[in-house]
Each structure stands twice: as C-alpha cells, then as structure tokens.
Design an enzyme around this catalytic site. Sequence first.
Site, mmCIF file in Angstrom:
data_model
loop_
_atom_site.group_PDB
_atom_site.id
_atom_site.type_symbol
_atom_site.label_atom_id
_atom_site.label_comp_id
_atom_site.label_asym_id
_atom_site.label_seq_id
_atom_site.Cartn_x
_atom_site.Cartn_y
_atom_site.Cartn_z
ATOM 1 C CE LYS A 1 47.676 41.941 33.490
ATOM 2 N NZ LYS A 1 47.422 43.048 32.554
HETATM 3 O O1 G3P Z 1 45.717 45.926 32.174
HETATM 4 C C1 G3P Z 1 44.796 45.875 33.207
HETATM 5 C C2 G3P Z 1 44.085 47.173 33.480
HETATM 6 O O2 G3P Z 1 45.012 48.203 33.643
HETATM 7 C C3 G3P Z 1 42.987 47.490 32.514
HETATM 8 O O3 G3P Z 1 42.533 48.801 32.630
HETATM 9 O O4 G3P Z 1 41.296 50.721 31.718
HETATM 10 O O5 G3P Z 1 40.808 48.427 30.833
HETATM 11 O O6 G3P Z 1 40.085 49.091 33.120
HETATM 12 P P1 G3P Z 1 41.115 49.270 32.045
#
Ligand code: G3P
Length: 218
Positions: free
Chosen positions: A83
Amino acid sequence: MKFFVDTADIDDIKDLAATGLLDGVTTNPSLVKKAGKDFIPLIKEICDVVSGPVSAEVAATDYETMRKEAEVLRKIADHVAVKVPLTPDGLKVCKELSDDGTMVNVTLCFSPSQAILAAKAGAAFVSPFVGRLDDISSDGLSLISDIVRIYENYDYFDTEVLVASVRNPLHIVESAKMGAHVMTAPPSVIAQLYKHPLTTSGLAAFVEDWKKTGQSIL
Ligand code: G3P
C-alpha cells in the site's frame, strides 16, 4: 463485490475468515498501532489466515525509502498488496512494483483525477475514502460513482475500485450498485450487514412455533 476487512486485529480476521465471506484484508499504520503488535510478523500472521490480498502499507513518504520498505513487504507473501500513498513518489513506486507483478493498493485517494493517475501507474487497487469525504461535507459516494464510470471507459485500466473508509452498510450497498469491485470495512460495519429487525422477529416467531409442534428434525 469482494469483501475485505479493514483491521489488523488477528482475532477479528480469524472470525471473519471462518464465515467464508472474506476475500482480503486491508491494514494501515493507524490500525497497526491499535493492534499493538510488531508489523512484519503481524502481516505474516494475517497472510497465513487469509489467502486473498493483504494490504500492508509503507511507512516512509520519500521514494527511496518507500521502495526499500516495499521490497521487505512484498517478500512476506505473494498475496501481499503493497500500500502506497497517492503522491508522485508513491505512484512511482506503484508503477515499478506493478510492472514487476506485485499488487499495489494506492491509498488516500480523494478525487477522480488521483484515481486516473493510480490506474495509469498500474495499481491493482485504488482506495477512495468515502467516510472521510463525508466527514468534511463532501459526497464520498459520488467519488466512487465517478471513478467506476471513468475506469469503465478504458478497458486497459485493470485497477479495481476498493471502497475504503466505510462507515455504514449504505456505503457498501450504494457502492455495489455503482459497480465498485471491492469494499473494505471495519468488523463492526460488516456485522451490521446481517441485521434486519424483521429477520430477528421472524426468526423468534419461527423458533416459538417450532417448539409448539413438539417435533425434532434430528
Ligand atoms: O484503511 C483505509 C481506510 O479504510 C481508513 O478508514 O475509518 O480511518 O477513515 P477510516
């Protein structure tokens, strides 16, 4: 639609893998911090449980260091998706790894123009963050719609739209209607997908009525 879980919690991953519905895992530095375990052995442990893509994120932001970190990460297992952030250096790493046959997940995508760049860099996945856009009163789901439509125009774009930063079942259902290939959600949101009050009340009535028949199937 493929289902990934967005967590680095190995117990949650094992539970979801046991459902047979889990296609992959995404992690990020914040989730690794929350898990409180050493990163490399943790990714290895996850890869031993899940045979689909397991996203492991580089920590650096400069090309040279990201490239070296990516080498370490991709050696963990063939199904690691490295990633990288959606930056010029991140996409440079993406192009090189993709040309070399390694899956790359380009993360922190917030615009259609960024998604076009990720596809041109050969990413296996692009991760648009719907919830974080909603958080700033921007329409996260319209970004998914835009990216899906753009990618459909070019059959040489092989990048899959991986809906990330998912906060609720509607994000998943609406993205599925738009034709997004993958979604990644926390275990709590995946659990919500099963729920409907009519399922709960309907099952309770069936259980009660079955008892009243006095019968047993076994
Ligand atoms: O892993 C990337 C993404 O899904 C992060 O989500 O909830 O931290 O905005 P969030």
